[in-house]
Scaffold this active site. Structure first.
Site, PDB file in Angstrom:
ATOM      1  N   TYR A 183      -2.221  82.547  39.751  1.00  0.00           N
ATOM      2  CA  TYR A 183      -3.293  83.414  39.222  1.00  0.00           C
ATOM      3  C   TYR A 183      -3.717  84.473  39.993  1.00  0.00           C
ATOM      4  CZ  TYR A 183      -8.325  83.625  37.464  1.00  0.00           C
ATOM      5  OH  TYR A 183      -9.485  84.137  36.972  1.00  0.00           O
ATOM      6  N   CYS A 238     -12.770  79.334  30.653  1.00  0.00           N
ATOM      7  CA  CYS A 238     -13.690  78.322  31.433  1.00  0.00           C
ATOM      8  C   CYS A 238     -14.309  77.844  30.283  1.00  0.00           C
ATOM      9  CB  CYS A 238     -14.740  79.028  32.134  1.00  0.00           C
ATOM     10  SG  CYS A 238     -13.805  79.646  33.629  1.00  0.00           S
ATOM     11  N   HIS A 283      -9.220  88.677  38.192  1.00  0.00           N
ATOM     12  CA  HIS A 283     -10.614  88.532  37.792  1.00  0.00           C
ATOM     13  C   HIS A 283     -11.192  88.723  39.364  1.00  0.00           C
ATOM     14  CE1 HIS A 283      -9.605  86.235  33.945  1.00  0.00           C
ATOM     15  NE2 HIS A 283     -10.421  87.353  33.746  1.00  0.00           N
ATOM     16  N   ASP A 317     -12.868  91.975  31.685  1.00  0.00           N
ATOM     17  CA  ASP A 317     -12.076  91.370  30.990  1.00  0.00           C
ATOM     18  C   ASP A 317     -12.690  90.843  29.643  1.00  0.00           C
ATOM     19  OD1 ASP A 317      -9.603  90.015  29.935  1.00  0.00           O
ATOM     20  OD2 ASP A 317     -10.023  88.406  31.209  1.00  0.00           O
TER      21      ASP A 317
END
Ligand code: ADP
Ligand code: SF4
Length: 691
Positions: A170, A31, A173, A266
């Site tokens: 994806y 991000c 997360h 992470d």
């Protein structure tokens, strides 16, 4: 030259399905607070990574449909064909420098708040959304699932049209539907998409198969999968269901991008996870299960560690988000044997904080990060000097060091004067506190470079007075003299000093200088700053055997650290270290018997016995030297500038940035610099999209 320095294995090409990465350096999705709001800025930033030698450069997560709206955060967006041109800006920049472009498609399920679109929130089951807002997801029925698959197909088609080489599914997360369906924690369905692992994997399998079919060999298909939730038996574990998922889907993607969940696990900071490569124990099994290339992350900055991971067959590609932010030219520097020049990530997560604030990414180590397009800053290039002149930089904290380094890079003769016996200022001081050792890298990297320069003279033990500065007859002076923590209790909650007498009062500067409060009773830390330093010092003092009480007007300890994904760890670790936490209280007064706190809402007093007090309230700018130079000697200088914490106390990242900015703007017409603040991406009035 690859091979010249023993790292040749890192520069071997890697085939990823139908495409080939030119080497093993892989910038995984991350991000950046730019995304669909600032597409030109993101394209330039990604292009810089490609120029710096990364073989693959990825987007951040890319919303595929209005039911996955992450607003107000600035992620990428690919809802329909109107979003293609913005993303094409990035693929063109990345291709210009010979890298592959990857896109991380995402439907965020109940992680999406849909505040902008006001669409219903979708999830595997009914249940609240991720953030505190009175909104719930509805369980997707079969039609919803069919639609989701169609949206993914359509997004893959658009991604191909935008020029991407690698398209992601994806499942990581805990932020996407693919992941939500995989995890029993979110998926309590009783149909063929819930229950057994085979059923929970079904959606990810379908998305992979259909994306592959849609792309028809034109692009590679990657799966980003979190093999472990780091919750032990309460979540998915790498050696159990994590491994089973990889076994079930082993040959389906062209690339496995593996990590741990959630994001705070992470992207752990060095404060809580100092070990580079900390994710390896979780992901090292993956290559034993699949023949497809595997990329993993873990704040890799050491080429020796990278080489050993590839040689031992643990990873095929060295994944990096933060190391690529701190140094976009990391691969080139390794390739050219310039290892000492690598700006190593310090693991502070200031980059993450920008995404959490919805503003363009910034980095403590790399002041050009996020400024590639709007200011035209390049991390490795700076305009040469305009005139034969020289400069004095006073203070060698992050601001002074960066300013001196960039002035010397421009070709000016630079003198750097530091009052203390060592260079580094707060980067050095703060790195002496427990958990912050890696922050010293901010000083180390710059000092090493400055020491190589023939045009730089550096002096420690040199506290400069105004008269001494004037006598040097150096026409350009940058005062980077920093700031000091206040002892009188004034700060955010009280602008006036607090009534305190009869007990020793310390500040963070005292602790950083090696002092400790007396051991004959508790020390009360009053944290009106609410950033990170009070929590760090509480830890430091508890580790030194002190009984610590931390009182703060905030509802939680170190509220700022929510932005760096650390807050839960901060509070947990303090509780575990035996620190007594008193939230929602202001310091009213203190005397020999202890402190009186007041409830933040009612003011109701509460007596807290303590033997000493540590004030963490606010900082005072150390600007006296500058003020005196300005008042009495200004006529001697062409440039006299106050920079860094002395001008505006903030983060180390802000001080580095200020030092960099001052060096870039040196000999620039101030009026022009003010008029040309930075380029902006103005909202189009075309009304594109919709009908
Ligand atoms: P910043 O974050 O803005 O770089 P720091 O507090 O880290 O600020 O660093 C300021 C540095 O300036 C400190 O190392 C301090 O010793 C030094 N300094 C302050 N006043 C003087 C002075 N008069 N002469 C030389 N060095 C000074
Ligand atoms: Fe690393 Fe900190 Fe830069 Fe992020 S901001 S890349 S954690 S140095």
């Amino acid at each position: 030259m690859p091979g010249a320095n023993g790292y040749s294995i890192l520069f071997e090409p890697v085939k990823i399905g139908p495409v080939t990465a030119r080497n093993r350096f892989y910038q995984v999705p991350h991000c950046n607070g730019m995304g669909h709001v600032r597409p030109q800025a993101e394209a330039a930033m990604r292009g810089m990574k490609a120029e710096g030698g990364w073989a693959v450069v990825s987007t951040q997560e890319t919303e595929i449909h209005p039911t996955s709206d992450l607003g107000p955060y600035a992620e990428n967006r690919l809802w329909d064909e109107h979003d293609i041109p913005a993303l094409r800006l990035m693929t063109e920049k990345v291709h210009q420098h010979g890298a592959l472009a990857a896109i991380q498609l995402a439907h965020n399920g109940h992680h999406a708040t849909n505040h902008l679109t006001r669409a219903p929130v979708l999830g595997p089951c009914d249940g609240p959304i991720d953030t505190v807002f009175p909104k719930q997801a509805r369980a997707m029925d079969k039609e919803d699932i069919r639609n989701l698959r169609l949206w993914h197909r359509a997004a893959a088609r658009r991604a191909k049209e935008a020029g991407f080489d690698i398209v992601y599914i994806y499942a990581g997360h805990q932020m996407t539907l693919a992941h939500h369906f995989l995890l029993p924690q979110f998926n309590g369905r009783s149909d063929e998409y819930g229950g057994s692992l085979e059923n929970r994997v079904r959606l990810t399998r379908e998305l992979l198969e259909e994306t592959r079919e849609e792309l028809d060999g034109h692009c590679a298909v990657a799966l980003r999968f979190a093999v472990d939730q780091m919750k032990g038996a309460d979540g998915m574990q790498a050696q159990e269901e994590g491994r089973a998922v990889v076994e079930m889907l082993a040959e389906l993607p062209d690339l496995w991008d593996v990590n741990v969940a959630d994001w705070s696990n992470d992207s752990q900071t060095t404060r809580f996870q100092p070990q580079d490569g900390f994710q390896i124990p979780y992901v090292e099994f993956v290559k034993q299960v699949t023949s497809k290339p595997v990329v993993g992350v873990g704040r890799f900055t050491s080429p020796d560690l990278m080489t050993s991971l590839v040689s031992k067959g643990v990873l095929d590609l060295i994944g990096a988000a933060r190391p690529s932010i701190a140094d976009p030219f990391l691969p080139k520097k390794i390739e050219e044997g310039r290892i000492e020049e690598i700006r190593e990530c310090i693991g502070c997560n200031i980059c993450v904080s920008a995404d959490n604030l919805g503003v363009p990414i910034r980095c403590t180590q790399n002041p050009t990060m996020g400024e590639e397009w709007r200011r035209g800053w390049h991390p490795e290039k700076i305009a040469p000097k305009r005139n034969e002149t020289n400069a004095l930089v006073i203070g060698s904290g992050p601001a002074g060091l960066e300013c001196a380094l960039q002035l010397s890079n421009r070709g000016y003769d630079v003198t750097l004067a530091e009052a203390a016996p060592e260079f580094g200022g707060r980067a050095l001081r703060e790195s002496r506190l427990s958990g912050l050792a890696a922050w010293k890298r901010v000083a180390d990297n710059r000092l090493w470079q400055l020491q190589q320069r023939a045009n730089v003279q550096m002096f420690t033990d040199s506290p400069m007075t105004a008269a001494e500065v004037a006598d040097l007859e150096i026409p350009n002076v940058f005062a980077a003299t920093g700031s000091r923590w206040l002892r009188d209790g004034s700060g955010r909650s009280s602008h006036a000093p607090l009534p305190v007498e009869g007990l020793p009062v310390f500040t963070p500067d005292d602790i950083m200088a090696g002092e400790l409060p007396p051991a004959d009773g508790p020390v009360l830390i009053y944290d009106d700053d609410q950033a990170y330093i009070a929590g760090v010092i509480a830890h430091h003092l508890a580790a030194a055997g002190r009984q610590v009480i931390l009182a703060t007007p905030g509802a939680v300890v170190s509220a700022f650290t929510e932005l760096t994904l650390e807050q839960a760890r901060v509070q947990t670790s303090l509780i575990e270290a035996g620190v007594e936490i008193i939230p929602l209280h202001l310091l009213q007064s203190a005397d020999a018997g202890g402190a009186t706190l007041g409830c933040a809402y009612t003011g109701r007093p509460r007596a807290v016995p303590c033997a000493s007090l540590l004030m963490v309230t606010a900082r005072q700018r150390d600007a006296a030297l500058y003020e005196e130079l300005k008042a009495n000697h200004a006529h001697r200088f062409t440039t006299l500038e106050l920079i860094g914490d002395a001008a505006s106390p903030g983060l180390i990242a802000d001080a580095v940035y200020a030092g960099h900015m001052a060096a870039r703007n040196f000999e620039r017409d101030p009026a022009a610099a003010d008029a040309d603040w930075f380029r902006r991406e103005l909202i189009s009035l075309n009304g594109m999209g919709g009908s």
